[in-house]
Design a protein around this motif. Sequence first.
Motif, short mmCIF file in Angstrom:
data_model
loop_
_atom_site.label_atom_id
_atom_site.label_comp_id
_atom_site.label_asym_id
_atom_site.label_seq_id
_atom_site.Cartn_x
_atom_site.Cartn_y
_atom_site.Cartn_z
N ARG A 1 2.03 -13.28 -7.22
CA ARG A 1 0.39 -12.48 -8.08
C ARG A 1 -0.64 -11.98 -6.88
O ARG A 1 -0.93 -12.02 -7.44
N MET A 2 0.27 -10.99 -5.85
CA MET A 2 -0.64 -10.68 -5.22
C MET A 2 0.17 -9.32 -5.66
O MET A 2 0.67 -8.57 -5.40
N ALA A 3 -1.34 -8.01 -4.23
CA ALA A 3 -0.70 -6.62 -4.19
C ALA A 3 -1.47 -6.30 -2.76
O ALA A 3 -3.28 -5.96 -3.32
N ASP A 4 -0.53 -5.74 -3.08
CA ASP A 4 -1.13 -4.49 -1.34
C ASP A 4 -1.48 -3.64 -2.02
O ASP A 4 -2.21 -2.88 -3.20
N TRP A 5 -1.89 -2.39 -0.62
CA TRP A 5 -3.14 -1.05 -1.10
C TRP A 5 -2.28 -0.26 -2.17
O TRP A 5 -2.43 0.24 -3.13
N ALA A 6 -1.09 0.32 -2.02
CA ALA A 6 -0.63 0.71 -2.68
C ALA A 6 0.33 0.61 -3.43
O ALA A 6 0.21 0.96 -4.63
N LEU A 7 0.61 -1.11 -3.95
CA LEU A 7 0.23 -1.54 -5.28
C LEU A 7 -0.71 -1.96 -5.96
O LEU A 7 -0.69 -0.80 -8.00
N GLY A 8 -1.92 -1.30 -5.49
CA GLY A 8 -2.65 -1.99 -6.32
C GLY A 8 -3.34 -0.24 -6.71
O GLY A 8 -3.59 -0.02 -8.04
N GLU A 9 -2.80 1.12 -6.00
CA GLU A 9 -3.03 1.60 -6.72
C GLU A 9 -2.57 2.91 -7.41
O GLU A 9 -2.83 2.97 -8.33
#
Length: 937
Positions: free
Chosen positions: A614-622
Amino acid sequence: MNRIVKKELPTQLWSAWGAFRLTRSTHAKPSLRPVSDHARSWLNGDSAAYFESSYVDFTQNPRSVSAPLRQLFEEIEREEVAHGATTSVQSTNVKELISQYQAHGHRRAKLDPLGYAQSVSDSSTVKELESATNMDARILDKTVHIPNNTYIGAKIGVLTLRELLLRLDGIYCGPIGTEFTHLTNPEEVDWIKRQLEVERHAFVDENRKKWILQRLAAPSTLESFLEKKYSSEKRFGLEGCEALIPCLDVIVERCSQSGVQTLVMGMPHRGRLNVLANTLEMPLKELLALFDAKLKIPEQLSGDVKYHLGFTNSKLVANTGKKIELVMLPNPSHLETVNSVVLGRTCAEQFHLGDTRGDKVASILIHGDAAFAGQGVVSETLQLSGVSGYSVGGTIHVVVNNQVGFTTNPDTYRSSAYCTDVARTINAPVFHVNADDAEVGHRIQFSIAVMRCQAVTFVSSLAAEWRAKFRKDVVIDLVCYRRRGHNEVDEPSFTQPAMYKLVSKHPRVFKQYADKLIKEKVVDHNWIAETQKSYQNSCEKAFADSEKITVLPPSLWENSSATSESDRSVAATGVDEATLMQIGQALSVPPDGMALHRNLKRILTQRKDMLSKRMADWALGEAFAFGSLLKEGVSVRLSGQDVERGTFSHRHHILHDQEVKGKRMSVLNRVFENQAEYTVHNSILSEYGVLGFELGYSLRRPRRSLVCWEAQFGDFVNTAQCIVDQYLSSGEKKWGLQTGLVLLLPHGYEGEGPEHSSARLERFLQSCDDDEDACPSAEELANPHFAQNQLRQCNWQVLNPTTPANNFHALRRQLALPTPKPLIMMAPKSLLRNPNARSSIDEMLPGKEFQRVIADSSVQNPASVKKLLLCSGKVYYDLVKRRQEDGLQQQVREPGVTALPTWSSRYCRSPSSASNSWRHSRMIAFGRNEKSSETQQ
């Protein structure tokens, strides 16, 4: 006899004689020996030229040539009389001659109304054409068979050489000079030849002639009226190129006939007021009101000079009975800047109408000659014309060719033969036309089924038809002059004395055409006087009415924040977890039937692992932001160099099959049923042109589409500084333009030297229109609408997000703002893969929102804090690391400040602030990236 003559001729001339004899008569016997290519060449063969010149001498005086040659020439003429054979131009192949006219006739065209500039000359081609028109009368009166490379005389098959040459000269060397043989598509070349050469019964009737005269009277009368009322005002008038008005009228008319419903236009300041009044039919009283120095400007606007303003109007086209929307975009003093903005706006109109071919929406760009040749954005814009994602189905370019740039002559402001030569790079046809030839046409001196009437209006119609048929760019070079200087108070004779002596004596095109129609008895002097009086009365009435207007007309600013909903709240930006997971699933699972690169498979696996936590890096958040907007019916467009994959190989929104050539997949277009469309396009290697395009695209429906432009590296944005300064930062204040365009600018020192380290954050901060001396009071900060009011009043947002979650909310907030505002985003580089730069999905759920200040939760005892460091982006993570290394976790705090222009230090100490627990700290400082000497937010 040939055997006898051969003994008396030099050996090296004999094969050339064979070529000459074959081309002189179609009934000549075969040569006694093979004819070499050198001997066949009518352009380069020295020996053949010898025979040609000798034959000319023979036709004038048979005894002027040697006896052997005289015998040869007499034999040819006896054969021609006996067999009725056709002849050609001094051994010149007729087909080749026609091709020379088609390719180079424009070099001899009568284009300059003043007769000041000489025709563009090329010694090798123009001399050949000149020699063809100065031949002996006996040759000119002979008949020739018409070859298959022309439509001239095609119905009858033969013409006298004299008539053929006159037709060629009239079509290709008259007031229209056409460049089209450089086109690589044979169908396009043939189409233009057919339009120019096919005989048609298309004489201009009297009503059409009167209409042309009226359309010349309108701009001429308006310019005279403005000169009378505002003689000391800069107007950048149209005098010398009044034919632009009937030119545009015909283009609008033809586009309407082909089904176009909207025309988006852009132009510089010269002639703009006349075009607004006579083409877009802006109410003349509103136009004249702009000359009033006491005209009040709404408080939210600064206004601009009248010859920069835009206007939109729905106009009824008389000949079609249809309405067409004409959109003139505003343009700053920076010539040609509007070019790609117009194309972007056109592309957006087409996208939202589902107009994939450009049937309903088209674009017109009006240029100056020096600017078209000299401004680099012209080339950048032209290169967009055939690129997927940027093509608008052809643009009609009209160059108002003054033959001077401010005070600079053509031989100084360009290296090319024509100011339009840059258009040849995209295989666009160019129609050069004498702007004083509104209707008189080619002035050919022989009988032909159709006279090429209406030089300007004919070319305008042809250009619109080309665009409708081939969906490609086309250029009209309207060769004219500038009756006054660069503006009305400028003295042009300082630098162009010879030209302006001619200008002072040159009659206006309206008078020329009026005299012509009087001579033809189409109109009389009374009709002319009544026409002028009618326009004059309209101007006088509008002038009287304009004095009643005290405030800038709403039609020029009604889309600005001055009319926005001031009490509209910022909509929620959180998204339910199921939607986020569905987006994440689409981006982390290899699609069936696609053979992906092994490293890409690894990236997808890493995404899947993040989702499980249940985490997101920059690319996934975008991607969460984009995908959730698509589900809500908001279209998303991402453009820039290498954006499909991402400069740093982090995005991968387009997947490529490693085994099937050309097979690709847009992942975000396959997430939800009935979702909006996601378009992501790798752009050409351009910032100025492409950013202008995206700016124009974002002007259409800014609340229903998210438009993003990403620089390959943030420092490259300075190549597009003109768009940033003239449109993004000030467009709403000057012209009422609304845009929510997002600039993603990779920023931060990552060991790649000073150039690729800085997006020049300080420049954007300096361009913010907030008052640095005004600090909000505690009462203002306590107002629940404080943030949204700040956002409504600012010119743009400058952000340096620290977490993927805040980046997610910032992108979604673009569609939730009370008024669309540009977003300047300092995008990360190393943070894209920094394991600490991740956000929990909990931070993106409903109830969560964009945080202007992110509290540092790692300090257990706030009272122990001695120093408060305000920072954002990469600096935050660097400072946290250093704090841990120095053991200062409980003494130094690093809260993240994301939006500096709308942030105040008083905000940190306000009771409602998330940072209220820091109020006991002894020092507040900003974190600085020392290596790149950049102040971070």
